[in-house]
Design an enzyme around this catalytic site. Structure first.
Site, PDB file in Angstrom:
ATOM      1  N   SER A 146      -9.806   1.695   2.847  1.00 21.82           N
ATOM      2  CA  SER A 146      -8.925   2.474   2.010  1.00 21.82           C
ATOM      3  C   SER A 146      -7.861   1.654   1.274  1.00 21.82           C
ATOM      4  O   SER A 146      -7.267   2.157   0.320  1.00 21.82           O
ATOM      5  CB  SER A 146      -8.224   3.532   2.864  1.00 21.82           C
ATOM      6  N   SER A 163     -10.006  -0.677   7.042  1.00 25.08           N
ATOM      7  CA  SER A 163      -9.474  -0.563   5.674  1.00 25.08           C
ATOM      8  C   SER A 163      -8.770  -1.774   5.104  1.00 25.08           C
ATOM      9  O   SER A 163      -8.382  -1.762   3.943  1.00 25.08           O
ATOM     10  CB  SER A 163      -8.523   0.621   5.600  1.00 25.08           C
ATOM     11  N   LYS A 181       0.859  -1.187   0.000  1.00 26.35           N
ATOM     12  CA  LYS A 181       0.000   0.000   0.000  1.00 26.35           C
ATOM     13  C   LYS A 181       0.895   1.237   0.000  1.00 26.35           C
ATOM     14  O   LYS A 181       1.919   1.281   0.697  1.00 26.35           O
ATOM     15  CB  LYS A 181      -0.896  -0.037   1.247  1.00 26.35           C
TER      16      LYS A 181
HETATM   17  N1  GLN Z   1     -13.253   4.070   6.353  1.00 26.39           N
HETATM   18  C1  GLN Z   1     -12.634   4.544   7.550  1.00 26.39           C
HETATM   19  C2  GLN Z   1     -12.230   5.974   7.406  1.00 26.39           C
HETATM   20  O1  GLN Z   1     -12.476   6.544   6.387  1.00 26.39           O
HETATM   21  C3  GLN Z   1     -11.466   3.671   7.905  1.00 26.39           C
HETATM   22  C4  GLN Z   1     -10.265   3.965   7.099  1.00 26.39           C
HETATM   23  C5  GLN Z   1      -9.109   3.132   7.511  1.00 26.39           C
HETATM   24  O2  GLN Z   1      -9.252   2.098   8.155  1.00 26.39           O
HETATM   25  N2  GLN Z   1      -7.935   3.600   7.145  1.00 26.39           N
HETATM   26  O3  GLN Z   1     -11.667   6.562   8.304  1.00 26.39           O
END
Ligand code: GLN
Length: 484
Positions: free
Chosen positions: A151, A175, A76
């Site tokens: 994400s 995410s 990532k």
């Molecule tokens: N969807 C969540 C957010 O937007 C979690 C994102 C994540 O785990 N990095 O904060």
């Protein structure tokens, strides 16, 4: 080669059926062929990959039998990679080339994994659909008109499309597990502190944690130890010894106590997902597990609590991107104020700005007690919910996501609808415990995930339960037809 598991690839490499260079070329060719459709990679690193593969081949010839040696992996784009652009999918860091490797990257490299490239993500890991990336949305290999989740959406799409067998991801609120669920993969979010955060660009430091996505729990078990363990460079990393995860898969599920989180089968859940998850839990019962219902009353507050704490920490972490110390710098500023303002206005996207504003607000003098302090108190109660549950059961089970992959373009003008994607996952991050999403079937041709949650440092047990489930099911072996 792209349909083989990490274990099968490792065995074939050691039997010299093909070399790591050949394997790496195969995946690089697939990235070349398919990634224009998927957009999973921000920066492919073909030259680095081939050089690392050559080194792996030498080690294999010398008899080194490390499980990850010669296995391609994608990272990532939130992990710093020395000499390679590390963008966090933001215009802010579009030209940032990291001067050092994140510990995760360094350790996986030392274990012999071959870096294919850096994957797309939501900007600064904020999102559940990979639509906020400066480099464009990612498509779900199961239906390219749909999102892969986020994400870590690029990592998930890359593994699902067979562009790599294994990928790193990170979690702050779901995410890894949510995109794993939407792309039909196995995804592990470890205990907070199990994996070093050094060199991982910070979103919300008390929640952030790196993990893995692969097709099966066995693949994760083979790979996870290499990136785990205490790191003197991260004072929040745990000194707890790292388990032998492949060994933890052995045995059976007789007598395992599974708590089914009943409150997570409510009106927000697509009923068809609910039935698939129920079937998956019944399969675990037929393998010897004992079921009971568990209530997590305070966990229902996870989303509001998360959306106070995560933005608060983000607003502080992201203050370093000011155009001077880090990040995009606006041209021809009038004065220092103008430089800060325009650099940040130009460099950050809309969702990141929203989080910075929410975070700054909840931390401001007049509102701190009402929002931030209250959220911290509730965070403790959510953690207590889980602690009480684990006095009665060994693991908890429920759905990972209330929905399957949704069309690209949806939810972008409704942030709260987007935030609700993590309704079952974010409590885990607030409590700091590990959890896993396992492919458990399809609804309208799109994958769904079974969510398995455990107490601190129970990664081995979670992987074992998932592994036994996967020995009796084949959801994790299906590939999206267009990328077979
Ligand atoms: N969807 C969540 C957010 O937007 C979690 C994102 C994540 O785990 N990095 O904060």
């Amino acid at each position: 080669m792209h349909t083989l598991s990490v274990r099968e690839l490792g065995d074939a490499l050691r039997r010299k059926e093909f070399s790591s260079v050949e394997l790496t070329r195969h995946f690089l060719a697939r990235i070349e062929q398919y990634d224009s459709e998927i957009n999973a990679f921000i920066t492919p690193t073909a030259d680095i990959a081939l050089a690392e593969a050559e080194r792996a081949d030498i080690r294999i010839r010398e008899g080194d039998d490390s499980p990850l040696l010669g296995i391609p992996i994608a990272h990532k784009d939130i992990f710093c990679t020395q000499g390679v652009r590390t963008s966090c999918a933001s215009k802010m860091l579009d030209r940032f080339v990291a001067p050092y490797d994140a510990t995760v990257v360094e350790r996986l490299r030392a274990a012999g994994a071959v870096m294919l490239g850096k994957t797309n993500m939501d900007e600064f890991a904020m999102g559940s659909s990979n639509q906020t990336s400066h480099y464009g949305a990612v498509s779900n290999p199961w239906d390219p008109t749909c999102v892969p989740g986020g994400s870590s959406g690029g990592s998930a799409a890359a593994v699902a499309a067979g562009l790599c067998p294994l990928a790193t991801g990170t979690e702050t609120g779901g995410s890894i597990r949510q995109p794993a669920s939407l792309c039909g993969l196995t995804g592990l979010k470890p205990t907070y502190g199990r994996v070093s955060r050094f060199g991982m660009i910070a979103f919300a430091s008390s929640l952030d944690q790196a993990g893995l996505m692969a097709r099966s729990a066995e693949d994760i078990a083979l790979s996870f130890a290499a990136m785990s363990g205490h790191d003197p460079k991260d004072s929040t990393s745990a000194s707890e010894p790292v388990e032998d995860y492949p060994a933890a898969l052995q045995g059976d599920l007789k007598g395992l106590r599974i708590g089914v989180v009943r409150d997570q089968f409510g009106a927000e859940l697509d009923e068809r997902i609910g039935s698939r998850v129920q079937e998956a839990i019944s399969l675990l019962e037929s393998l010897g597990a004992e079921l009971c219902d568990i209530a997590l009353p305070d966990c229902a507050l996870s989303i509001p609590v998360y959306y106070v704490i995560a933005p608060a920490e983000a607003s502080s972490n992201l203050s370093r991107f000011d155009g001077i110390r880090f990040g995009h710098r606006a041209q021809d500023p009038e004065d220092i104020e103008d430089l800060y303002m325009r650099s940040r206005s130009e460099g950050f996207g809309a969702e990141v700005k929203r989080r910075i504003m929410i975070g700054t607000y909840v931390l401001s003098a007049g509102y701190y007690d009402a929002y931030y302090l209250k959220a911290q108190q509730l965070r403790r109660r959510i953690a207590d919910d889980f602690a009480r549950a684990f006095e009665k059961v060994d693991i908890l089970a429920g759905p990972t996501s209330p929905m399957t992959a949704f069309p690209i373009g949806e939810k972008m003008d409704d942030p709260v609808a987007m935030y609700l994607c993590d309704i079952y996952t974010s409590g885990i991050n607030l409590a700091g415990i590990p959890a896993l999403s396992v492919p458990a079937g399809f609804v309208d041709g799109l994958p769904i995930g079974l969510h398995l949650m455990g107490n601190h440092f129970s990664e081995g047990r979670l992987l074992k339960v998932a592994h036994h489930y996967q020995r009796s099911s084949d959801w994790h072996r299906r590939s999206p037809p267009a990328f077979a």
